[in-house]
Design an enzyme around this catalytic site. Structure first.
Site, PDB file in Angstrom:
ATOM      1  NE  ARG A   1      -7.273  -9.679   4.758  1.00 30.13           N
ATOM      2  CZ  ARG A   1      -8.101  -8.870   4.549  1.00 30.13           C
ATOM      3  NH1 ARG A   1      -7.881  -7.592   4.413  1.00 30.13           N
ATOM      4  NH2 ARG A   1      -9.334  -9.426   4.003  1.00 30.13           N
TER       5      ARG A   1
ATOM      6  CG  HIS B   1      -8.350  -7.106   0.167  1.00 31.47           C
ATOM      7  ND1 HIS B   1      -7.117  -7.809   0.595  1.00 31.47           N
ATOM      8  CD2 HIS B   1      -8.355  -5.969   0.711  1.00 31.47           C
ATOM      9  CE1 HIS B   1      -6.483  -7.017   1.380  1.00 31.47           C
ATOM     10  NE2 HIS B   1      -7.283  -5.529   1.432  1.00 31.47           N
TER      11      HIS B   1
ATOM     12  CE1 TYR C   1      -2.540  -6.424   3.842  1.00 33.22           C
ATOM     13  CE2 TYR C   1      -3.362  -6.315   1.629  1.00 33.22           C
ATOM     14  CZ  TYR C   1      -3.509  -6.117   3.005  1.00 33.22           C
ATOM     15  OH  TYR C   1      -4.540  -5.418   3.304  1.00 33.22           O
TER      16      TYR C   1
ATOM     17  CG  HIS D   1      -9.935  -1.984   1.356  1.00 29.74           C
ATOM     18  ND1 HIS D   1     -10.287  -2.500   2.627  1.00 29.74           N
ATOM     19  CD2 HIS D   1      -8.740  -2.461   1.160  1.00 29.74           C
ATOM     20  CE1 HIS D   1      -8.913  -2.874   3.359  1.00 29.74           C
ATOM     21  NE2 HIS D   1      -8.208  -3.077   2.337  1.00 29.74           N
TER      22      HIS D   1
ATOM     23  CE1 TYR E   1      -4.437  -1.252   0.663  1.00 24.61           C
ATOM     24  CE2 TYR E   1      -3.388  -2.834   1.768  1.00 24.61           C
ATOM     25  CZ  TYR E   1      -4.387  -2.378   1.246  1.00 24.61           C
ATOM     26  OH  TYR E   1      -5.491  -3.200   1.221  1.00 24.61           O
TER      27      TYR E   1
END
Ligand SMILES: [Fe+3]
Lengths: 204, 246
Positions: B161, B164, B151, B166, B112
């Site tokens: 995770r 995905h 990640y 959000h 991120y």
């Protein structure tokens, strides 16, 4: 077999996670150039009608630590108690006030300050007036379904005493968790997710 | 007394057994962040059935194309190019038009663009990680982006995770507001994820999995995933022909 209702189920919620800022307040994070500004960061302009106030919010976890990664949105009526929404059949909301704000917590202190106006009173469904209030939406890592609550105003004692929502709460000793004390033009609303002072949350 | 339907008609009661519970210790962050008292209900008032409106006019041209909205001119983000499209509907199956949809995600390596993300996968200089759009009259939306990577995250010593994206959606009433995440068909990581598993019902989890749609794929450009979003419905639309938005 009986007939089907053909109703859909709501999409299930998942936490906003620790990186919610990337999506909802990228400029706050230093991701600049995608959106001109963060949505909801300014709620009023010089033509907005109503008394200028600051709403200072913090959200605490069960250990008493402020959440530094929380994101809070507020939704409120204008100075006359009218929502700037097509779903408010009364219309004529202040065109200089959208009524919606969004703030990320300060990454050190966990504080958010909404610069807004004091809302007017909105009718309850039976026609009685509700005390002035602001609607809250709270999302963060560790919160699986965003929390809903309301903030009421500490200097509206009479109205609060008769408010159709506050008066129906069984445990009246918890009502003060929704009432923000006033100091000058600032209302301080501390939200506790857990513990002795746990804030009242709603399922609406 | 008139035998009429009252002025403010609320949303259907939320099925809280369908959503993840607030206390879900497999996802450790919930332990100190979950209220212990039961939430309190009262009938929806104007405060709940109204909500902010965002027009199409606030959108920039590249807002829904994450492959280029942060990239230098002529360049684009690295990763498998995909189109994500679908509709925003309410529980009555009616489209939710003109409503804001915002998304955010990691880059193709699972990193991120955030101060707090220290994963060793590198940042992509051409990828910011956010996008937004407003649904059309039929509730449709679409984004172009790159498929994010899985990640690791601090929970158990080795929790990852699944890939995905959000998302955040409004709807005309503030209590329809929804934040969630969607996953990608066929990813074996989905069923191992402690955050996914906060949702008790497997059928609910499946509702968060976007389906590969080869028919919507743009040949030699992007594969397509279809993902529909359902917001709470209200009983105000059951008995008359008024449009959603009342
Ligand atoms: Fe994530």
């Amino acid at each position: 077999m009986v007939q089907e209702l053909f109703r859909l189920k709501e999409t299930p919620s998942q936490t906003a996670g620790p990186y919610v800022h990337i999506g909802l307040t990228p400029n706050f994070l230093g991701i600049e150039g995608i959106y001109p500004s963060d949505l909801g960061s300014e709620m009023i302009n010089e033509n907005t009608k109503g008394e200028r106030i600051d709403v200072k919010v913090r959200v605490f976890d069960g250990t008493g630590t402020p959440l530094r990664d929380v994101l809070v949105e507020i939704w409120q009526a204008d100075a006359n108690g009218i929502y700037n929404s097509p779903n408010d059949p009364r219309g004529n909301a202040d065109p200089n006030f959208m009524g919606w704000g969004r703030k990320p917590a300060d990454m050190e202190t966990g504080e958010m300050v909404f610069r807004t106006i004091k809302p007017g009173r909105v009718p309850f469904n039976d026609g009685r007036l509700q005390a002035p209030h602001i609607n809250f939406f709270i999302a963060a890592r560790g919160i699986n379904l965003a929390l809903q609550t309301r903030m009421y105003f500490g200097d509206e004692e009479e109205a609060n005493k008769q408010d159709p929502v506050l008066t129906r709460i069984e445990h009246q000793n918890r009502v003060p968790t929704l009432i923000a004390p006033r100091e000058g033009n600032t209302y301080k609303f501390d939200i506790y997710l857990q513990g002795e002072k746990e804030t009242i949350f709603f399922d609406l | 007394m008139k035998n009429s339907i009252p002025e403010v008609r609320g949303f259907f009661q939320r099925d809280r057994t369908w959503h993840p519970p607030s206390f879900a210790p497999g996802y450790r962050s919930t332990v100190v962040r979950s209220p212990r008292y039961a939430p309190i209900s009262f009938p929806n008032t104007l405060s709940e059935v109204t909500g902010p409106v965002f027009g199409h006019s606030m959108l920039g041209e590249l807002d829904n194309d994450l492959t280029v909205n942060y990239a230098k001119p002529g360049e684009s983000a690295i990763g498998p190019r995909i189109v994500v499209y679908g509709r925003v509907l309410d529980e009555n199956g009616r489209p939710v038009p003109n409503t804001l949809v915002e998304i955010w995600q990691a880059n193709a390596g699972g990193r991120y663009r955030h101060k707090k993300d220290t994963y060793l996968a590198p940042l992509d200089p051409n990828f910011g990680g956010c996008g937004r759009t407003v649904t059309d009259e039929e509730g449709r939306y679409w984004f172009r982006t790159i498929q994010p990577g899985a990640y690791p995250w601090p929970n158990g010593v080795n929790d990852w995770r699944p890939a995905h994206i959000h998302f955040s959606v409004f709807g005309p009433g503030f209590v329809q507001r929804l934040i969630s995440q969607f996953y990608f068909e066929g990813d074996p990581m989905i069923w191992k994820c402690p955050i996914v598993r906060t949702i008790p019902d497997e059928r609910a989890i499946e509702r968060l999995i976007a389906k590969l749609d080869m028919d919507a794929t743009v040949p030699f450009d992007s594969r397509a995933y279809k993902f529909d979003i359902v917001l709470r419905g209200s009983n105000s639309t059951l008995f008359e022909n008024r449009k959603e938005g009342n």
